[in-house]
Design a protein around this motif. Structure first.
Motif, PDB file in Angstrom:
ATOM      1  N   GLN A 122      -2.163  -2.676  -7.525  1.00  0.00           N
ATOM      2  CA  GLN A 122      -0.952  -2.217  -8.197  1.00  0.00           C
ATOM      3  C   GLN A 122      -0.996  -0.697  -8.314  1.00  0.00           C
ATOM      4  OE1 GLN A 122      -0.611  -2.890 -12.375  1.00  0.00           O
ATOM      5  NE2 GLN A 122       1.607  -2.944 -12.318  1.00  0.00           N
ATOM      6  N   ALA A 123      -2.151  -0.157  -8.653  1.00  0.00           N
ATOM      7  CA  ALA A 123      -2.305   1.296  -8.765  1.00  0.00           C
ATOM      8  C   ALA A 123      -2.112   1.959  -7.412  1.00  0.00           C
ATOM      9  CB  ALA A 123      -3.676   1.649  -9.341  1.00  0.00           C
ATOM     10  N   ILE A 124      -2.641   1.354  -6.359  1.00  0.00           N
ATOM     11  CA  ILE A 124      -2.467   1.902  -5.009  1.00  0.00           C
ATOM     12  C   ILE A 124      -0.985   1.902  -4.645  1.00  0.00           C
ATOM     13  CG2 ILE A 124      -2.877   1.455  -2.555  1.00  0.00           C
ATOM     14  CD1 ILE A 124      -5.681   0.417  -3.410  1.00  0.00           C
ATOM     15  N   GLY A 125      -0.309   0.795  -4.907  1.00  0.00           N
ATOM     16  CA  GLY A 125       1.125   0.699  -4.612  1.00  0.00           C
ATOM     17  C   GLY A 125       1.926   1.718  -5.401  1.00  0.00           C
ATOM     18  N   HIS A 126       1.551   1.907  -6.661  1.00  0.00           N
ATOM     19  CA  HIS A 126       2.239   2.900  -7.494  1.00  0.00           C
ATOM     20  C   HIS A 126       2.031   4.297  -6.920  1.00  0.00           C
ATOM     21  CE1 HIS A 126       3.864   4.846 -11.023  1.00  0.00           C
ATOM     22  NE2 HIS A 126       2.776   5.592 -11.084  1.00  0.00           N
ATOM     23  N   ALA A 127       0.806   4.618  -6.556  1.00  0.00           N
ATOM     24  CA  ALA A 127       0.508   5.943  -5.992  1.00  0.00           C
ATOM     25  C   ALA A 127       1.256   6.151  -4.683  1.00  0.00           C
ATOM     26  CB  ALA A 127      -0.997   6.097  -5.777  1.00  0.00           C
ATOM     27  N   GLU A 128       1.321   5.111  -3.852  1.00  0.00           N
ATOM     28  CA  GLU A 128       2.060   5.221  -2.590  1.00  0.00           C
ATOM     29  C   GLU A 128       3.546   5.427  -2.853  1.00  0.00           C
ATOM     30  OE1 GLU A 128       1.026   1.626  -0.563  1.00  0.00           O
ATOM     31  OE2 GLU A 128      -0.867   2.435   0.179  1.00  0.00           O
ATOM     32  N   GLY A 129       4.077   4.731  -3.848  1.00  0.00           N
ATOM     33  CA  GLY A 129       5.488   4.895  -4.204  1.00  0.00           C
ATOM     34  C   GLY A 129       5.791   6.295  -4.705  1.00  0.00           C
ATOM     35  N   VAL A 130       4.895   6.829  -5.524  1.00  0.00           N
ATOM     36  CA  VAL A 130       5.073   8.195  -6.028  1.00  0.00           C
ATOM     37  C   VAL A 130       5.038   9.182  -4.872  1.00  0.00           C
ATOM     38  CG1 VAL A 130       3.983  10.023  -7.410  1.00  0.00           C
ATOM     39  CG2 VAL A 130       4.231   7.717  -8.355  1.00  0.00           C
ATOM     40  N   ALA A 131       4.078   9.022  -3.961  1.00  0.00           N
ATOM     41  CA  ALA A 131       3.959   9.928  -2.808  1.00  0.00           C
ATOM     42  C   ALA A 131       5.203   9.838  -1.929  1.00  0.00           C
ATOM     43  CB  ALA A 131       2.707   9.600  -1.998  1.00  0.00           C
ATOM     44  N   GLU A 132       5.691   8.626  -1.719  1.00  0.00           N
ATOM     45  CA  GLU A 132       6.891   8.438  -0.903  1.00  0.00           C
ATOM     46  C   GLU A 132       8.094   9.087  -1.577  1.00  0.00           C
ATOM     47  OE1 GLU A 132       9.651   4.693   0.372  1.00  0.00           O
ATOM     48  OE2 GLU A 132       7.487   4.440   0.581  1.00  0.00           O
ATOM     49  N   GLY A 133       8.201   8.919  -2.886  1.00  0.00           N
ATOM     50  CA  GLY A 133       9.301   9.551  -3.626  1.00  0.00           C
ATOM     51  C   GLY A 133       9.239  11.064  -3.549  1.00  0.00           C
ATOM     52  N   ARG A 134       8.037  11.611  -3.650  1.00  0.00           N
ATOM     53  CA  ARG A 134       7.884  13.063  -3.532  1.00  0.00           C
ATOM     54  C   ARG A 134       8.288  13.546  -2.150  1.00  0.00           C
ATOM     55  NH1 ARG A 134       2.254  13.486  -6.749  1.00  0.00           N
ATOM     56  NH2 ARG A 134       3.145  13.609  -8.826  1.00  0.00           N
ATOM     57  N   ALA A 135       7.863  12.831  -1.113  1.00  0.00           N
ATOM     58  CA  ALA A 135       8.195  13.222   0.262  1.00  0.00           C
ATOM     59  C   ALA A 135       9.703  13.176   0.485  1.00  0.00           C
ATOM     60  CB  ALA A 135       7.476  12.318   1.261  1.00  0.00           C
ATOM     61  N   GLU A 136      10.346  12.117  -0.029  1.00  0.00           N
ATOM     62  CA  GLU A 136      11.799  12.018   0.117  1.00  0.00           C
ATOM     63  C   GLU A 136      12.494  13.138  -0.642  1.00  0.00           C
ATOM     64  OE1 GLU A 136      12.989   8.090  -1.079  1.00  0.00           O
ATOM     65  OE2 GLU A 136      11.931   7.146   0.573  1.00  0.00           O
ATOM     66  N   GLY A 137      12.011  13.417  -1.846  1.00  0.00           N
ATOM     67  CA  GLY A 137      12.593  14.501  -2.638  1.00  0.00           C
ATOM     68  C   GLY A 137      12.417  15.848  -1.958  1.00  0.00           C
ATOM     69  N   LYS A 138      11.254  16.067  -1.374  1.00  0.00           N
ATOM     70  CA  LYS A 138      10.994  17.327  -0.675  1.00  0.00           C
ATOM     71  C   LYS A 138      11.925  17.462   0.519  1.00  0.00           C
ATOM     72  CE  LYS A 138       7.337  20.088   1.423  1.00  0.00           C
ATOM     73  NZ  LYS A 138       5.921  20.150   1.780  1.00  0.00           N
ATOM     74  N   ALA A 139      12.081  16.385   1.290  1.00  0.00           N
ATOM     75  CA  ALA A 139      12.968  16.418   2.457  1.00  0.00           C
ATOM     76  C   ALA A 139      14.410  16.699   2.032  1.00  0.00           C
ATOM     77  CB  ALA A 139      12.885  15.103   3.222  1.00  0.00           C
ATOM     78  N   GLU A 140      14.843  16.072   0.946  1.00  0.00           N
ATOM     79  CA  GLU A 140      16.198  16.328   0.449  1.00  0.00           C
ATOM     80  C   GLU A 140      16.349  17.768   0.001  1.00  0.00           C
ATOM     81  OE1 GLU A 140      17.307  13.505  -2.570  1.00  0.00           O
ATOM     82  OE2 GLU A 140      16.817  11.812  -1.280  1.00  0.00           O
ATOM     83  N   GLY A 141      15.324  18.291  -0.657  1.00  0.00           N
ATOM     84  CA  GLY A 141      15.358  19.675  -1.116  1.00  0.00           C
ATOM     85  C   GLY A 141      15.420  20.655   0.041  1.00  0.00           C
ATOM     86  N   VAL A 142      14.659  20.369   1.097  1.00  0.00           N
ATOM     87  CA  VAL A 142      14.681  21.236   2.285  1.00  0.00           C
ATOM     88  C   VAL A 142      16.063  21.207   2.919  1.00  0.00           C
ATOM     89  CG1 VAL A 142      13.781  21.478   4.642  1.00  0.00           C
ATOM     90  CG2 VAL A 142      12.214  21.107   2.735  1.00  0.00           C
TER      91      VAL A 142
END
Length: 135
Positions: free
Chosen positions: A55-75
């Protein structure tokens, strides 16, 4: 195992089979089964170390994916703002007046392809209205 088997039967048949099985369980087992079935995934407290770790791994992966998507949107937003600013700069350098509505339309556009087209056209148009005309 029973719950998994019931899921394969479809909602109507699964309900019938669940009712049949739960009616024959000892009261303590029936109460436990109903308690398990009423727990939502969002509220469930994982008990095994294996589940907590994954569950912790999945949460960390979700956070990383959200950050990557947010960064791409920001760019993308930053690029769009840069293109819009460049259009206005070119028009101003050429002495072409840009009214409030046209300025807002340019600044509000988030389509990089359209903005790139407008920037190319800003070099040659005689008036800002020509910028928006489709070729």
């Amino acid at each position: 195992m029973v719950l998994r088997a019931l899921e394969t039967f479809g909602p109507e048949r699964g309900l019938i089979d669940y009712d049949y099985i739960s009616a024959r369980l000892p009261e303590a087992a029936r109460i436990e089964l109903e308690a398990i079935m009423s727990i939502s995934v969002e509220n469930y407290q994982w008990e095994s170390e294996f589940a907590r770790r994954h569950q912790a791994i999945g949460h960390a992966e979700g956070v990383a994916e959200g950050r990557a998507e947010g960064k791409a949107e920001g760019v993308a937003e930053g690029r769009a703002e840069g293109e819009a600013s460049a259009i206005l700069t070119v028009l101003a350098a050429r002495g072409i007046e840009v009214d409030g509505a046209a300025r807002e339309r340019i600044l509000a556009c988030g389509d990089l392809e359209r903005l790139s087209d407008w920037l190319t056209r800003a070099v040659t148009v005689a008036a800002v209205a020509e910028l928006f005309d489709q070729p």
